[in-house]
Design a protein around this motif. Structure first.
Motif, PDB file in Angstrom:
ATOM      1  N   LEU A  72      26.626  52.055  88.123  1.00 55.87           N
ATOM      2  CA  LEU A  72      25.220  51.635  88.222  1.00 55.87           C
ATOM      3  C   LEU A  72      24.911  51.056  89.588  1.00 55.87           C
ATOM      4  O   LEU A  72      23.883  51.367  90.204  1.00 55.87           O
ATOM      5  CB  LEU A  72      24.906  50.598  87.136  1.00 55.87           C
ATOM      6  N   ARG A  73      25.782  50.230  90.109  1.00 52.43           N
ATOM      7  CA  ARG A  73      25.514  49.584  91.385  1.00 52.43           C
ATOM      8  C   ARG A  73      25.693  50.536  92.561  1.00 52.43           C
ATOM      9  O   ARG A  73      25.097  50.337  93.627  1.00 52.43           O
ATOM     10  CB  ARG A  73      26.408  48.356  91.539  1.00 52.43           C
ATOM     11  N   LEU A  79      25.726  57.770  76.590  1.00 50.84           N
ATOM     12  CA  LEU A  79      26.069  56.716  77.547  1.00 50.84           C
ATOM     13  C   LEU A  79      25.963  55.331  76.905  1.00 50.84           C
ATOM     14  O   LEU A  79      26.865  54.486  77.052  1.00 50.84           O
ATOM     15  CB  LEU A  79      25.154  56.810  78.765  1.00 50.84           C
ATOM     16  N   LEU A  80      24.861  55.082  76.173  1.00 48.33           N
ATOM     17  CA  LEU A  80      24.667  53.762  75.580  1.00 48.33           C
ATOM     18  C   LEU A  80      25.701  53.479  74.492  1.00 48.33           C
ATOM     19  O   LEU A  80      26.197  52.355  74.373  1.00 48.33           O
ATOM     20  CB  LEU A  80      23.247  53.660  75.009  1.00 48.33           C
ATOM     21  N   PRO A  91      20.427  46.593  85.974  1.00 46.67           N
ATOM     22  CA  PRO A  91      21.164  47.144  87.118  1.00 46.67           C
ATOM     23  C   PRO A  91      22.678  46.996  87.038  1.00 46.67           C
ATOM     24  O   PRO A  91      23.397  47.525  87.882  1.00 46.67           O
ATOM     25  CB  PRO A  91      20.622  46.328  88.294  1.00 46.67           C
ATOM     26  N   GLY A  92      23.171  46.294  86.028  1.00 41.52           N
ATOM     27  CA  GLY A  92      24.610  46.112  85.900  1.00 41.52           C
ATOM     28  C   GLY A  92      25.057  46.233  84.454  1.00 41.52           C
ATOM     29  O   GLY A  92      24.246  46.450  83.548  1.00 41.52           O
ATOM     30  N   SER A  93      26.370  46.098  84.221  1.00 40.10           N
ATOM     31  CA  SER A  93      26.911  46.192  82.865  1.00 40.10           C
ATOM     32  C   SER A  93      28.169  45.348  82.767  1.00 40.10           C
ATOM     33  O   SER A  93      28.926  45.237  83.742  1.00 40.10           O
ATOM     34  CB  SER A  93      27.243  47.650  82.527  1.00 40.10           C
ATOM     35  N   LEU A 113      22.056  57.969  83.655  1.00 41.00           N
ATOM     36  CA  LEU A 113      22.504  56.815  84.429  1.00 41.00           C
ATOM     37  C   LEU A 113      21.309  56.131  85.092  1.00 41.00           C
ATOM     38  O   LEU A 113      21.247  54.894  85.164  1.00 41.00           O
ATOM     39  CB  LEU A 113      23.517  57.264  85.485  1.00 41.00           C
ATOM     40  N   ALA A 114      20.344  56.928  85.549  1.00 40.12           N
ATOM     41  CA  ALA A 114      19.147  56.356  86.183  1.00 40.12           C
ATOM     42  C   ALA A 114      18.316  55.571  85.171  1.00 40.12           C
ATOM     43  O   ALA A 114      17.814  54.481  85.478  1.00 40.12           O
ATOM     44  CB  ALA A 114      18.317  57.476  86.802  1.00 40.12           C
TER      45      ALA A 114
END
Length: 509
Positions: free
Chosen positions: A505-506, A190-191, A494-496, A486-487
């Motif tokens: 995420l939101r 994910l990252l 909390p965002g990207s 994702l958690a």
């Protein structure tokens, strides 16, 4: 004349086969026939001698066998290559092996005089130049294949490239042991996907990295994924795009004809649907087809530079681009005739050397994607380029995880840099990662092989079958680790800046 020889309790027949040479009457298996009487032995010997005489006379009347023509290795290897009718990717690899590694050493040697000692010395020389043992083994395999055909054609009596196991080498397997393949976790996937999207400035790379990490598709299968093969809960692997030395992306069946349908978990299916909506409706110019992913344009209009390119030099000289690169960087490794031909092409075309620019294309290029997007995303550092040393990706700190600073003076505006996620990880390492994740889940081997495009020919595999429940369980496991990653990412921020990830995420807040 044949005669009978007394052997005590039996007689044997003897007949002349040449000056001072005699044979013994034998049966079809070569065992001496024991006659009870002298007369029977004499008659059989006379018949055998008459047959031998006729055979020798017939042999004398036959024309002499032609002497096999002696050819240099360069001549034979060129003719051998022209006779092959294989996949474009295989032909490219053979050509590269021959031009860049075999001809510089053996081009002028007579095919029937190449010795095992010379081959072993060449192999040691290649190791001394810093080539990987696995690569040298591949090149020797090509040499073995060529010389094996030379044996079949009567140009040699034996194949000197055959390696006798355990001879002339240090004990154990550690000598040729390669580095362990780097893998990562669901969070790492994910990252890295987020970072590649930030580096490219668009969403395509985010979806592509997740697709590779959660399906194990090969690179060529992802680049060659046509929009029509994206299904509601799966992707169908029918084609791949294989990059040739000429720069052409060759559309061909997947490796080993591994056609398959790969199930995708709901979150990935949704991402691919969104990507399909973003993809251009215009077919690519090279294949006339609509693909899910497209290549990334060059910065600063570099792709529009005039003049001959390296691929033009390769075509003019009739060699691979790898050979042209060797002439420019390691001329001593190229056969003199080939080097002269390439240098002449450079002069006549007016080629001016440039660093790779990632020219505009409808598709990604393997090296460009891995070098300038994936590696910086996984390690946080740009690789060495020309006189510029490896250095951290310059970032503007806000919003998290940072926006790559671009343009002139970017290093002076740097506020942060990325920590490494997985040093040494490659795009292919995500395929290993997916297999490792399935191992952790306890996924049945039959289903793992199906997803990876592998085939197990064992009896156990023949009696194993994939069920719908197995598929559901795997999709549940992949969905679970995705939700967990994702958690964890949400706890980091909390965002990207990547809009697709920001929405995900939101949505969980």
């Amino acid at each position: 004349m044949g005669y009978a020889e007394n052997r005590g309790d039996y007689w044997r027949g003897r007949y002349k086969i040449g000056p001072g040479k005699y044979g013994t009457v034998s049966d079809a298996s070569g065992k001496t026939i024991r006659f009870k009487t002298k007369r029977a032995a004499e008659k059989a010997a006379a018949v055998a001698e008459d047959t031998e005489r006729k055979t020798q006379e017939a042999a004398a009347q036959r024309p002499a066998e032609p002497v096999a023509e002696r050819m240099t290795f360069g001549e034979y290897a060129s003719a051998w290559y022209e006779r092959q009718d294989l996949a474009a990717s295989t032909m490219q690899n053979y050509r590269r092996h021959i031009e860049e590694h075999l001809l510089p050493e053996f081009e002028d040697a007579l095919t029937d005089e190449i010795s095992k000692g010379e081959i072993d010395a060449w192999e040691r020389k290649e190791r001394g130049r810093g080539y990987k043992p696995s690569s040298i083994k591949t090149w020797r395999g090509t040499l073995h294949l060529i010389l094996e055909d030379a044996v079949e054609e009567g140009l040699r009596d034996s194949n000197p490239a055959t390696r006798r196991r355990g001879r002339g080498k240090r004990a154990g397997r550690s000598r040729n042991r390669g580095p362990e393949k780097v893998v990562t976790s669901a969070l790492g996937i994910l990252l890295i996907a987020e970072r590649t999207a930030l580096l490219s400035g668009r969403e395509d790379e985010f979806a592509a990295v997740l697709l590779k990490g959660y399906t194990g598709l090969r690179w060529g299968e992802i680049v060659g994924l046509e929009r029509e093969f994206v299904r509601p809960a799966a992707v169908r692997v029918e084609w791949q795009l294989y990059e040739l030395d000429t720069g052409e992306l060759h559309r061909c069946p997947p490796k080993d004809d591994s056609y398959r349908t790969v199930d995708t978990p709901p979150f990935l299916s949704a991402l691919l649907t969104g990507q399909a909506g973003r993809a251009s409706d215009k077919p690519c110019d090279c294949h006339g087809l609509r693909y899910l992913f497209s290549g990334h344009g060059a910065a600063n209009g570099a792709a529009r530079r005039p003049g001959a390119k390296l691929v033009d030099v390769a075509r003019f000289a009739g060699v691979s681009t790898g050979t042209v690169s060797n002439v420019l960087n390691r001329p001593h490794a190229v056969a003199p005739d080939t080097r002269d031909r390439v240098e002449k092409a450079i002069t006549e075309l007016g080629y001016i050397r440039y660093w790779p620019t990632g020219e505009n294309a409808a598709h990604w290029r393997r090296s460009g994607f891995a070098t300038w997007l994936f590696q910086p995303a996984a390690t946080g550092r740009y690789p060495k380029r020309g006189s510029k040393e490896e250095h951290p990706v310059p970032l503007l700190a806000d919003p998290w995880p940072g926006i790559p600073a671009r343009g002139r003076g970017a290093s002076g505006r740097t506020e942060a840099s990325w920590l490494p996620i997985a040093r040494g990880l490659t795009p292919h390492g995500l395929r290993h990662t997916h297999k490792t994740m399935m191992d952790e889940f306890g996924t049945p081997p039959k289903l793992k092989d199906e997803r990876m495009g592998h085939e197990d020919g064992s009896v156990q595999a023949r009696y194993s079958h994939v069920t719908a429940e197995m598929r559901r369980t795997l999709m549940d496991d992949l969905t679970r680790v995705w939700a967990e990653s994702l958690a964890v990412r949400r706890e980091m921020s909390p965002g990207s800046p990547v809009s697709t990830l920001d929405t995900l995420l939101r949505a969980g807040q």
